[in-house]
Motif scaffolding. Structure first.
Motif, PDB file in Angstrom:
ATOM      1  N   LEU A 157      -6.577  -0.991   0.562  1.00  0.00           N
ATOM      2  CA  LEU A 157      -6.296  -0.464   1.901  1.00  0.00           C
ATOM      3  C   LEU A 157      -6.967  -1.286   2.989  1.00  0.00           C
ATOM      4  O   LEU A 157      -6.394  -1.518   4.056  1.00  0.00           O
ATOM      5  CB  LEU A 157      -6.777   0.986   1.997  1.00  0.00           C
ATOM      6  N   LEU A 158      -8.212  -1.705   2.735  1.00  0.00           N
ATOM      7  CA  LEU A 158      -8.986  -2.452   3.718  1.00  0.00           C
ATOM      8  C   LEU A 158     -10.221  -3.026   3.034  1.00  0.00           C
ATOM      9  O   LEU A 158     -10.497  -2.726   1.864  1.00  0.00           O
ATOM     10  CB  LEU A 158      -9.390  -1.561   4.913  1.00  0.00           C
ATOM     11  N   TYR A 159     -10.953  -3.861   3.777  1.00  0.00           N
ATOM     12  CA  TYR A 159     -12.227  -4.404   3.296  1.00  0.00           C
ATOM     13  C   TYR A 159     -13.320  -3.979   4.271  1.00  0.00           C
ATOM     14  O   TYR A 159     -13.160  -4.105   5.493  1.00  0.00           O
ATOM     15  CB  TYR A 159     -12.180  -5.934   3.236  1.00  0.00           C
ATOM     16  N   ASP A 160     -14.438  -3.475   3.741  1.00  0.00           N
ATOM     17  CA  ASP A 160     -15.527  -3.031   4.603  1.00  0.00           C
ATOM     18  C   ASP A 160     -16.849  -3.202   3.870  1.00  0.00           C
ATOM     19  O   ASP A 160     -16.898  -3.116   2.639  1.00  0.00           O
ATOM     20  CB  ASP A 160     -15.338  -1.566   5.003  1.00  0.00           C
ATOM     21  N   ARG A 161     -17.899  -3.446   4.623  1.00  0.00           N
ATOM     22  CA  ARG A 161     -19.225  -3.610   4.017  1.00  0.00           C
ATOM     23  C   ARG A 161     -19.737  -2.306   3.415  1.00  0.00           C
ATOM     24  O   ARG A 161     -20.504  -2.309   2.455  1.00  0.00           O
ATOM     25  CB  ARG A 161     -20.226  -4.108   5.068  1.00  0.00           C
ATOM     26  N   LYS A 162     -19.320  -1.181   3.984  1.00  0.00           N
ATOM     27  CA  LYS A 162     -19.765   0.108   3.471  1.00  0.00           C
ATOM     28  C   LYS A 162     -18.922   0.510   2.264  1.00  0.00           C
ATOM     29  O   LYS A 162     -17.725   0.228   2.214  1.00  0.00           O
ATOM     30  CB  LYS A 162     -19.673   1.176   4.556  1.00  0.00           C
ATOM     31  N   ALA A 163     -19.568   1.193   1.329  1.00  0.00           N
ATOM     32  CA  ALA A 163     -18.894   1.598   0.096  1.00  0.00           C
ATOM     33  C   ALA A 163     -18.459   3.051   0.157  1.00  0.00           C
ATOM     34  O   ALA A 163     -19.144   3.903   0.738  1.00  0.00           O
ATOM     35  CB  ALA A 163     -19.815   1.390  -1.095  1.00  0.00           C
ATOM     36  N   VAL A 164     -17.318   3.322  -0.445  1.00  0.00           N
ATOM     37  CA  VAL A 164     -16.817   4.690  -0.611  1.00  0.00           C
ATOM     38  C   VAL A 164     -16.922   5.035  -2.096  1.00  0.00           C
ATOM     39  O   VAL A 164     -16.395   4.309  -2.943  1.00  0.00           O
ATOM     40  CB  VAL A 164     -15.353   4.795  -0.139  1.00  0.00           C
ATOM     41  N   PRO A 165     -17.617   6.114  -2.444  1.00  0.00           N
ATOM     42  CA  PRO A 165     -17.752   6.471  -3.862  1.00  0.00           C
ATOM     43  C   PRO A 165     -16.428   6.951  -4.441  1.00  0.00           C
ATOM     44  O   PRO A 165     -15.538   7.390  -3.707  1.00  0.00           O
ATOM     45  CB  PRO A 165     -18.784   7.613  -3.836  1.00  0.00           C
ATOM     46  N   PRO A 166     -16.258   6.863  -5.766  1.00  0.00           N
ATOM     47  CA  PRO A 166     -15.011   7.317  -6.396  1.00  0.00           C
ATOM     48  C   PRO A 166     -14.734   8.785  -6.098  1.00  0.00           C
ATOM     49  O   PRO A 166     -15.639   9.625  -6.101  1.00  0.00           O
ATOM     50  CB  PRO A 166     -15.275   7.104  -7.891  1.00  0.00           C
ATOM     51  N   ALA A 167     -13.467   9.085  -5.829  1.00  0.00           N
ATOM     52  CA  ALA A 167     -13.056  10.460  -5.554  1.00  0.00           C
ATOM     53  C   ALA A 167     -11.593  10.626  -5.920  1.00  0.00           C
ATOM     54  O   ALA A 167     -10.835   9.654  -5.974  1.00  0.00           O
ATOM     55  CB  ALA A 167     -13.276  10.794  -4.079  1.00  0.00           C
ATOM     56  N   SER A 168     -11.201  11.867  -6.174  1.00  0.00           N
ATOM     57  CA  SER A 168      -9.796  12.184  -6.445  1.00  0.00           C
ATOM     58  C   SER A 168      -9.084  12.481  -5.134  1.00  0.00           C
ATOM     59  O   SER A 168      -9.667  13.077  -4.219  1.00  0.00           O
ATOM     60  CB  SER A 168      -9.692  13.390  -7.375  1.00  0.00           C
ATOM     61  N   LEU A 169      -7.843  12.047  -5.041  1.00  0.00           N
ATOM     62  CA  LEU A 169      -7.041  12.339  -3.857  1.00  0.00           C
ATOM     63  C   LEU A 169      -6.445  13.731  -3.949  1.00  0.00           C
ATOM     64  O   LEU A 169      -5.991  14.157  -5.015  1.00  0.00           O
ATOM     65  CB  LEU A 169      -5.906  11.324  -3.724  1.00  0.00           C
ATOM     66  N   VAL A 170      -6.443  14.444  -2.844  1.00  0.00           N
ATOM     67  CA  VAL A 170      -5.814  15.759  -2.804  1.00  0.00           C
ATOM     68  C   VAL A 170      -4.318  15.628  -3.035  1.00  0.00           C
ATOM     69  O   VAL A 170      -3.698  16.412  -3.761  1.00  0.00           O
ATOM     70  CB  VAL A 170      -6.093  16.448  -1.447  1.00  0.00           C
ATOM     71  N   ARG A 171      -3.729  14.591  -2.437  1.00  0.00           N
ATOM     72  CA  ARG A 171      -2.306  14.321  -2.594  1.00  0.00           C
ATOM     73  C   ARG A 171      -2.121  12.905  -3.134  1.00  0.00           C
ATOM     74  O   ARG A 171      -2.282  11.934  -2.397  1.00  0.00           O
ATOM     75  CB  ARG A 171      -1.603  14.460  -1.243  1.00  0.00           C
ATOM     76  N   PRO A 172      -1.806  12.753  -4.407  1.00  0.00           N
ATOM     77  CA  PRO A 172      -1.640  11.411  -4.979  1.00  0.00           C
ATOM     78  C   PRO A 172      -0.547  10.615  -4.282  1.00  0.00           C
ATOM     79  O   PRO A 172       0.387  11.173  -3.701  1.00  0.00           O
ATOM     80  CB  PRO A 172      -1.266  11.699  -6.445  1.00  0.00           C
ATOM     81  N   VAL A 173      -0.673   9.305  -4.359  1.00  0.00           N
ATOM     82  CA  VAL A 173       0.321   8.387  -3.811  1.00  0.00           C
ATOM     83  C   VAL A 173       1.234   7.957  -4.953  1.00  0.00           C
ATOM     84  O   VAL A 173       0.773   7.364  -5.931  1.00  0.00           O
ATOM     85  CB  VAL A 173      -0.360   7.159  -3.173  1.00  0.00           C
ATOM     86  N   SER A 174       2.530   8.255  -4.829  1.00  0.00           N
ATOM     87  CA  SER A 174       3.461   7.972  -5.927  1.00  0.00           C
ATOM     88  C   SER A 174       4.760   7.373  -5.400  1.00  0.00           C
ATOM     89  O   SER A 174       5.219   7.732  -4.318  1.00  0.00           O
ATOM     90  CB  SER A 174       3.798   9.261  -6.700  1.00  0.00           C
ATOM     91  N   TRP A 175       5.331   6.455  -6.170  1.00  0.00           N
ATOM     92  CA  TRP A 175       6.657   5.925  -5.875  1.00  0.00           C
ATOM     93  C   TRP A 175       7.191   5.204  -7.103  1.00  0.00           C
ATOM     94  O   TRP A 175       6.451   4.927  -8.043  1.00  0.00           O
ATOM     95  CB  TRP A 175       6.639   5.003  -4.662  1.00  0.00           C
ATOM     96  N   GLY A 176       8.468   4.909  -7.095  1.00  0.00           N
ATOM     97  CA  GLY A 176       9.090   4.166  -8.181  1.00  0.00           C
ATOM     98  C   GLY A 176       9.360   2.737  -7.758  1.00  0.00           C
ATOM     99  O   GLY A 176      10.103   2.493  -6.800  1.00  0.00           O
ATOM    100  N   ALA A 177       8.763   1.780  -8.449  1.00  0.00           N
ATOM    101  CA  ALA A 177       8.961   0.368  -8.133  1.00  0.00           C
ATOM    102  C   ALA A 177      10.224  -0.132  -8.819  1.00  0.00           C
ATOM    103  O   ALA A 177      10.348  -0.045 -10.038  1.00  0.00           O
ATOM    104  CB  ALA A 177       7.757  -0.442  -8.581  1.00  0.00           C
ATOM    105  N   GLN A 178      11.147  -0.670  -8.033  1.00  0.00           N
ATOM    106  CA  GLN A 178      12.434  -1.138  -8.543  1.00  0.00           C
ATOM    107  C   GLN A 178      12.517  -2.662  -8.632  1.00  0.00           C
ATOM    108  O   GLN A 178      13.519  -3.203  -9.096  1.00  0.00           O
ATOM    109  CB  GLN A 178      13.563  -0.636  -7.627  1.00  0.00           C
ATOM    110  N   GLU A 179      11.476  -3.363  -8.173  1.00  0.00           N
ATOM    111  CA  GLU A 179      11.495  -4.816  -8.175  1.00  0.00           C
ATOM    112  C   GLU A 179      10.071  -5.345  -8.095  1.00  0.00           C
ATOM    113  O   GLU A 179       9.134  -4.610  -7.758  1.00  0.00           O
ATOM    114  CB  GLU A 179      12.309  -5.359  -6.993  1.00  0.00           C
ATOM    115  N   PHE A 180       9.902  -6.627  -8.416  1.00  0.00           N
ATOM    116  CA  PHE A 180       8.634  -7.293  -8.175  1.00  0.00           C
ATOM    117  C   PHE A 180       8.893  -8.553  -7.365  1.00  0.00           C
ATOM    118  O   PHE A 180      10.020  -9.066  -7.322  1.00  0.00           O
ATOM    119  CB  PHE A 180       7.876  -7.587  -9.477  1.00  0.00           C
ATOM    120  N   LEU A 181       7.851  -9.030  -6.699  1.00  0.00           N
ATOM    121  CA  LEU A 181       7.995 -10.063  -5.685  1.00  0.00           C
ATOM    122  C   LEU A 181       7.092 -11.263  -5.971  1.00  0.00           C
ATOM    123  O   LEU A 181       6.011 -11.109  -6.553  1.00  0.00           O
ATOM    124  CB  LEU A 181       7.608  -9.504  -4.307  1.00  0.00           C
ATOM    125  N   LEU A 182       7.535 -12.435  -5.529  1.00  0.00           N
ATOM    126  CA  LEU A 182       6.680 -13.618  -5.449  1.00  0.00           C
ATOM    127  C   LEU A 182       6.291 -13.761  -3.979  1.00  0.00           C
ATOM    128  O   LEU A 182       7.163 -13.917  -3.117  1.00  0.00           O
ATOM    129  CB  LEU A 182       7.423 -14.858  -5.930  1.00  0.00           C
TER     130      LEU A 182
END
Length: 202
Positions: A157-182
């Protein structure tokens, strides 16, 4: 399948493995794209966690992706490497991949800004299979195979000097990938160009 190999010493600099340099230059890699609806969801998550942990960085929404395998970093983009990468991509036999990222954390990087990533087990086996297929195809085309035994599918998502500890998402991010890219990335400019794409057919 015929093995195609190339000599990449044509006066340009030898490739650096992806991640070795963060200055100017060019990066080639295979990845999955992210639908617009997922971009918006990822932006909301990044915004929420940015506020909660006082992160200064902003999400790179125009370049969100899921890396499958890196090819290399170059001072000048070599046409023969692009050609070989296309040959490698054309060898893949894959199916659509159902991806679910239900966790968030900062990856550790000593002395550098840390990637804040989404990750999870949904689709991991299929993504790992694609990672290996492309690695083998790259090897057969004369490129470094770059297969990582610790491959962990994720979306940065981004790069930052501060760390975010591991956590579960309330709403997972999901989708179906139909292709891959170069993808051709202009390092230091947050700019991606799609060179080629291949469908993941059912």
């Amino acid at each position: 399948m015929n093995q195609i190999s190339f000599d990449f010493d044509h006066g340009h600099s030898p490739p650096r493995r992806p991640g070795e340099s963060h200055g100017g230059g060019h990066r080639l890699f295979f990845a999955l794209g992210v639908p617009a609806i997922v971009e918006r969801q990822a932006a909301s998550i990044a915004d929420d966690y940015g506020k909660a942990f006082s992160l200064s960085a902003k999400p790179r929404l125009t370049t969100l992706h899921v890396s499958v395998i890196g090819i290399g970093d170059y001072e000048v983009l070599p046409e023969d490497v692009v050609f070989a990468a296309r040959q490698a991509g054309a060898t893949v036999e894959g199916v659509p991949i159902a991806i679910t990222f239900d966790r968030i954390m900062s990856f550790r990087r000593e002395g550098k800004a840390r990637p804040l990533v989404l990750y999870g087990e949904g689709g991991r086996k299929a993504l790992t299979r694609l990672h290996v297929q492309l690695g083998v195809g790259m090897h057969n085309a004369g490129l470094p195979h770059n297969i990582d035994p610790h491959f962990t599918p994720h979306m940065t998502l981004l790069y930052d000097r501060k760390a975010v500890p591991p956590a579960s998402l309330v709403r997972p991010v999901s989708w179906g990938a139909q292709e891959f890219l170069l993808i051709h990335s202009l390092l230091g400019k947050t700019e991606h160009h799609i060179i080629d794409r291949w469908p993941l057919l059912s």
